[in-house]
Write a protein that holds these residues in place. Structure first.
Motif, PDB file in Angstrom:
ATOM      1  N   LEU A 147      19.183  -2.382  -2.776  1.00 17.84           N
ATOM      2  CA  LEU A 147      18.035  -2.865  -2.010  1.00 17.84           C
ATOM      3  C   LEU A 147      16.931  -3.329  -2.956  1.00 17.84           C
ATOM      4  CD1 LEU A 147      17.773  -0.129   0.785  1.00 17.84           C
ATOM      5  CD2 LEU A 147      19.081  -2.264   0.797  1.00 17.84           C
ATOM      6  N   GLU A 148      16.434  -4.520  -2.713  1.00 17.52           N
ATOM      7  CA  GLU A 148      15.292  -5.038  -3.471  1.00 17.52           C
ATOM      8  C   GLU A 148      14.004  -4.614  -2.750  1.00 17.52           C
ATOM      9  OE1 GLU A 148      15.631  -8.308  -6.020  1.00 17.52           O
ATOM     10  OE2 GLU A 148      14.234  -9.518  -4.816  1.00 17.52           O
ATOM     11  N   VAL A 149      12.966  -4.282  -3.513  1.00 17.38           N
ATOM     12  CA  VAL A 149      11.688  -3.868  -2.937  1.00 17.38           C
ATOM     13  C   VAL A 149      10.601  -4.823  -3.389  1.00 17.38           C
ATOM     14  CG1 VAL A 149       9.946  -2.043  -2.773  1.00 17.38           C
ATOM     15  CG2 VAL A 149      12.394  -1.441  -2.883  1.00 17.38           C
ATOM     16  N   ILE A 150       9.899  -5.400  -2.426  1.00 16.23           N
ATOM     17  CA  ILE A 150       8.766  -6.273  -2.705  1.00 16.23           C
ATOM     18  C   ILE A 150       7.469  -5.537  -2.379  1.00 16.23           C
ATOM     19  CG2 ILE A 150       7.587  -8.431  -2.114  1.00 16.23           C
ATOM     20  CD1 ILE A 150      10.178  -8.880  -3.580  1.00 16.23           C
ATOM     21  N   ASP A 151       6.587  -5.464  -3.366  1.00 19.31           N
ATOM     22  CA  ASP A 151       5.246  -4.921  -3.166  1.00 19.31           C
ATOM     23  C   ASP A 151       4.325  -6.099  -2.874  1.00 19.31           C
ATOM     24  OD1 ASP A 151       2.727  -3.821  -3.289  1.00 19.31           O
ATOM     25  OD2 ASP A 151       2.950  -2.959  -5.296  1.00 19.31           O
ATOM     26  N   VAL A 152       3.868  -6.202  -1.630  1.00 17.24           N
ATOM     27  CA  VAL A 152       3.072  -7.357  -1.195  1.00 17.24           C
ATOM     28  C   VAL A 152       1.747  -7.443  -1.954  1.00 17.24           C
ATOM     29  CG1 VAL A 152       1.801  -8.301   0.781  1.00 17.24           C
ATOM     30  CG2 VAL A 152       4.147  -7.470   1.076  1.00 17.24           C
ATOM     31  N   ARG A 153       1.100  -6.313  -2.199  1.00 19.10           N
ATOM     32  CA  ARG A 153      -0.167  -6.203  -2.925  1.00 19.10           C
ATOM     33  C   ARG A 153      -1.328  -6.900  -2.203  1.00 19.10           C
ATOM     34  NH1 ARG A 153      -0.563  -8.708  -7.470  1.00 19.10           N
ATOM     35  NH2 ARG A 153      -1.568  -7.196  -8.832  1.00 19.10           N
ATOM     36  N   SER A 154      -1.195  -8.173  -1.933  1.00 13.16           N
ATOM     37  CA  SER A 154      -2.237  -8.963  -1.291  1.00 13.16           C
ATOM     38  C   SER A 154      -1.791  -9.333   0.123  1.00 13.16           C
ATOM     39  CB  SER A 154      -2.518 -10.228  -2.120  1.00 13.16           C
ATOM     40  OG  SER A 154      -3.432 -11.070  -1.456  1.00 13.16           O
ATOM     41  N   GLY A 212       0.801  -1.221   0.000  1.00 13.76           N
ATOM     42  CA  GLY A 212       0.000   0.000   0.000  1.00 13.76           C
ATOM     43  C   GLY A 212       0.830   1.266   0.000  1.00 13.76           C
ATOM     44  N   PRO A 213       0.563   2.178   0.949  1.00  9.81           N
ATOM     45  CA  PRO A 213       1.230   3.482   0.937  1.00  9.81           C
ATOM     46  C   PRO A 213       2.721   3.428   1.223  1.00  9.81           C
ATOM     47  CG  PRO A 213       0.020   3.186   2.988  1.00  9.81           C
ATOM     48  CD  PRO A 213      -0.357   2.036   2.100  1.00  9.81           C
ATOM     49  N   SER A 214       3.200   2.319   1.780  1.00  8.04           N
ATOM     50  CA  SER A 214       4.615   2.230   2.141  1.00  8.04           C
ATOM     51  C   SER A 214       5.506   1.815   0.980  1.00  8.04           C
ATOM     52  CB  SER A 214       4.798   1.242   3.302  1.00  8.04           C
ATOM     53  OG  SER A 214       4.138   1.709   4.463  1.00  8.04           O
ATOM     54  N   VAL A 215       4.916   1.353  -0.114  1.00  7.78           N
ATOM     55  CA  VAL A 215       5.726   0.891  -1.242  1.00  7.78           C
ATOM     56  C   VAL A 215       6.499   2.053  -1.861  1.00  7.78           C
ATOM     57  CG1 VAL A 215       5.658  -0.126  -3.551  1.00  7.78           C
ATOM     58  CG2 VAL A 215       4.225  -1.070  -1.736  1.00  7.78           C
ATOM     59  N   SER A 216       5.848   3.180  -2.078  1.00  4.60           N
ATOM     60  CA  SER A 216       6.541   4.325  -2.669  1.00  4.60           C
ATOM     61  C   SER A 216       7.656   4.828  -1.755  1.00  4.60           C
ATOM     62  CB  SER A 216       5.546   5.455  -2.962  1.00  4.60           C
ATOM     63  OG  SER A 216       4.869   5.869  -1.786  1.00  4.60           O
ATOM     64  N   THR A 217       7.446   4.761  -0.445  1.00  8.10           N
ATOM     65  CA  THR A 217       8.493   5.153   0.501  1.00  8.10           C
ATOM     66  C   THR A 217       9.659   4.196   0.436  1.00  8.10           C
ATOM     67  OG1 THR A 217       6.734   5.968   1.963  1.00  8.10           O
ATOM     68  CG2 THR A 217       8.933   5.792   2.904  1.00  8.10           C
ATOM     69  N   ALA A 218       9.366   2.903   0.328  1.00  8.60           N
ATOM     70  CA  ALA A 218      10.428   1.906   0.212  1.00  8.60           C
ATOM     71  C   ALA A 218      11.234   2.110  -1.070  1.00  8.60           C
ATOM     72  CB  ALA A 218       9.830   0.504   0.240  1.00  8.60           C
ATOM     73  N   LEU A 219      10.565   2.437  -2.156  1.00  6.50           N
ATOM     74  CA  LEU A 219      11.259   2.678  -3.422  1.00  6.50           C
ATOM     75  C   LEU A 219      12.158   3.914  -3.326  1.00  6.50           C
ATOM     76  CD1 LEU A 219       8.374   1.874  -5.908  1.00  6.50           C
ATOM     77  CD2 LEU A 219      10.504   0.595  -5.672  1.00  6.50           C
ATOM     78  N   SER A 220      11.668   4.937  -2.647  1.00  3.29           N
ATOM     79  CA  SER A 220      12.495   6.134  -2.451  1.00  3.29           C
ATOM     80  C   SER A 220      13.731   5.815  -1.610  1.00  3.29           C
ATOM     81  CB  SER A 220      11.667   7.239  -1.773  1.00  3.29           C
ATOM     82  OG  SER A 220      10.603   7.666  -2.607  1.00  3.29           O
ATOM     83  N   ALA A 221      13.540   4.971  -0.597  1.00  2.00           N
ATOM     84  CA  ALA A 221      14.677   4.574   0.240  1.00  2.00           C
ATOM     85  C   ALA A 221      15.687   3.767  -0.566  1.00  2.00           C
ATOM     86  CB  ALA A 221      14.181   3.765   1.435  1.00  2.00           C
ATOM     87  N   ALA A 222      15.195   2.883  -1.439  1.00  2.00           N
ATOM     88  CA  ALA A 222      16.092   2.086  -2.265  1.00  2.00           C
ATOM     89  C   ALA A 222      16.875   2.966  -3.229  1.00  2.00           C
ATOM     90  CB  ALA A 222      15.296   1.032  -3.031  1.00  2.00           C
ATOM     91  N   VAL A 233      12.133   7.800   4.619  1.00  2.00           N
ATOM     92  CA  VAL A 233      13.369   7.290   4.023  1.00  2.00           C
ATOM     93  C   VAL A 233      14.487   7.193   5.059  1.00  2.00           C
ATOM     94  CG1 VAL A 233      15.210   7.821   2.373  1.00  2.00           C
ATOM     95  CG2 VAL A 233      12.806   8.051   1.692  1.00  2.00           C
ATOM     96  N   ASP A 234      14.637   8.208   5.885  1.00  2.00           N
ATOM     97  CA  ASP A 234      15.734   8.193   6.863  1.00  2.00           C
ATOM     98  C   ASP A 234      15.578   7.057   7.863  1.00  2.00           C
ATOM     99  OD1 ASP A 234      16.927  10.364   5.675  1.00  2.00           O
ATOM    100  OD2 ASP A 234      16.070  11.836   7.045  1.00  2.00           O
ATOM    101  N   ARG A 235      14.356   6.842   8.360  1.00  2.00           N
ATOM    102  CA  ARG A 235      14.129   5.743   9.306  1.00  2.00           C
ATOM    103  C   ARG A 235      14.419   4.396   8.657  1.00  2.00           C
ATOM    104  NH1 ARG A 235       8.386   5.951  11.848  1.00  2.00           N
ATOM    105  NH2 ARG A 235       9.161   3.991  12.735  1.00  2.00           N
ATOM    106  N   ILE A 236      14.047   4.257   7.397  1.00  2.00           N
ATOM    107  CA  ILE A 236      14.292   2.989   6.698  1.00  2.00           C
ATOM    108  C   ILE A 236      15.784   2.756   6.526  1.00  2.00           C
ATOM    109  CG2 ILE A 236      13.981   1.765   4.518  1.00  2.00           C
ATOM    110  CD1 ILE A 236      11.262   3.210   4.246  1.00  2.00           C
ATOM    111  N   LEU A 237      16.499   3.777   6.072  1.00  2.00           N
ATOM    112  CA  LEU A 237      17.937   3.613   5.851  1.00  2.00           C
ATOM    113  C   LEU A 237      18.683   3.376   7.159  1.00  2.00           C
ATOM    114  CD1 LEU A 237      18.619   6.276   3.081  1.00  2.00           C
ATOM    115  CD2 LEU A 237      18.217   3.823   2.831  1.00  2.00           C
ATOM    116  N   ASP A 238      18.240   4.030   8.234  1.00  2.00           N
ATOM    117  CA  ASP A 238      18.857   3.782   9.542  1.00  2.00           C
ATOM    118  C   ASP A 238      18.655   2.334   9.962  1.00  2.00           C
ATOM    119  OD1 ASP A 238      19.717   6.384   9.707  1.00  2.00           O
ATOM    120  OD2 ASP A 238      18.105   7.052  11.038  1.00  2.00           O
ATOM    121  N   THR A 239      17.470   1.790   9.680  1.00  2.00           N
ATOM    122  CA  THR A 239      17.191   0.395  10.039  1.00  2.00           C
ATOM    123  C   THR A 239      17.997  -0.563   9.176  1.00  2.00           C
ATOM    124  OG1 THR A 239      14.946   1.034  10.708  1.00  2.00           O
ATOM    125  CG2 THR A 239      15.354  -1.306  10.342  1.00  2.00           C
TER     126      THR A 239
END
Length: 356
Positions: A260-267, A240-250, A341-347
């Protein structure tokens, strides 16, 4: 001299669509394809809904097929159950995520259990559309991440599209699905725009002679995750809404030399363990990203499933970046609450890289 006629250039069927318009088009196409599909909810008629997802449907199909209801979510859901039991395919809008809670008893007690209660003799082919999650600065009761309630309830299919193309195809698949679907629409994505080949998106649905003939196809299509971005160092798992944030972090990580690989769960339900775990086994590291509070969440379930299935492939524990375990904050504090993005990269930096 022989002149060879040139073949005509292929017609360009790509169009620029917003996420909201993709949903609107999917609704219109399904209502045109199947006269049993009806759309109703608060202000979805002539107004077209708060987010204009149903804009023009009443004018095109009439007030018997797209109509307003009283401000009574439990009544909306109860009516949808009765309709679905009697040959109609209702699509209902809950207007805002937290507005759906008065209808929750109907969803848990009847929508989710009817098929099991009747040993499969009574199906409820209905879709519960819920504008959900944050990112729009909404006030209290207008932003929430309620996916865990529905995902925890057996008998419900729970979908969360993250792209314009998926908004169109997944909604049409949900409407044709023989069992109830909770369709979570990320509010912050409504105004995002992408170029899509609408003719190609429509083709699989138009090839079916009747909506009933394509029910099995819709059932097969639901439940698939996709690799939104390929990578080798770690996997970001989002929906959902976190996919675009994950892509920005990647993208930001790539500038620093990390793939970084990004998986969009969708379901969310059913969950695609195969696609998710194949990525984690390849990279050896994973971070799950979700806007919802972390305790007893969908993110918690994803972490558990990955750890159980990929334990011997992991170079570090699976970590999470989620919303905090607090009620949804006031609009001016929202950016502190939402994963960024910053929280994701820190993690990602905490994934025991020294052991690689």
């Amino acid at each position: 001299m022989t002149v060879t006629a040139q073949a005509p250039a292929p017609e360009d069927t790509r169009v620029s669509l917003t996420f909201a318009k993709a949903l609107n088009t999917a609704l219109a196409d399904e209502m045109a394809a199947d006269s049993t599909v009806v759309m109703f909810g608060e202000d979805v008629g002539p107004l077209g809904g708060v987010f204009r997802i149903t804009d023009g449907l009443t004018e095109r199909f009439g007030e018997e097929r797209c109509f307003d209801t009283p401000l009574a979510e439990s009544g909306i859901m109860g009516m949808a159950v009765g309709m679905a039991m009697n040959g109609i395919r209702p699509v209902v809008e809950m207007q805002f995520d937290a507005f759906a809670y008065p209808a929750f008893e109907q969803v848990v007690s009847h929508v989710a259990k009817m098929s099991n209660r009747t040993r499969g003799k009574v199906k409820l082919p209905l879709v519960i559309r819920i504008p959900y999650a944050g990112g729009i600065g909404g006030v209290e009761h207008h932003c929430d991440s309620s996916e865990s309630y529905y995902a925890h309830t057996p008998g419900l299919t729970v979908l969360a599209p993250a792209t314009v193309a998926d908004a169109y195809t997944m909604l049409r698949e949900a409407i044709r699905f023989p069992d109830p679907v909770v369709f979570l629409e990320p509010k912050k994505l409504y105004w995002t725009k992408e170029d899509v080949d609408l003719a190609a998106l429509r083709a699989p649905f138009e090839d079916s002679a009747h909506v009933e003939d394509s029910a099995a196809e819709a059932e097969a299509a639901i439940g698939r995750a996709v690799v939104a971005r390929e990578g080798t160092d770690a996997t970001l798992i989002a929906y959902g809404p976190s996919v675009s944030t994950a892509l920005s972090a990647a993208e930001a990580a790539a500038a620093e030399g990390r793939s970084l690989e990004v998986i969009d769960v969708r379901s969310i339900v059913p969950f695609d363990d195969e696609t998710v775990c194949a990525s984690v086994r390849k990279t050896g590291r994973a971070v799950v990203i979700s806007e919802a509070p972390g305790f007893a969440s969908v993110a918690s379930e994803i972490v558990a499933r990955v750890q159980e299935r990929c334990f011997h492939s992991l170079a570090a524990p699976v970590l999470r970046v989620t919303g905090f375990d607090i009620p949804y904050p006031a609009p001016k504090l929202e950016h502190f609450f939402l994963p960024g993005v910053d929280r994701i990269l820190d993690t990602v930096d905490e994934l025991q890289w020294e052991d690689k």
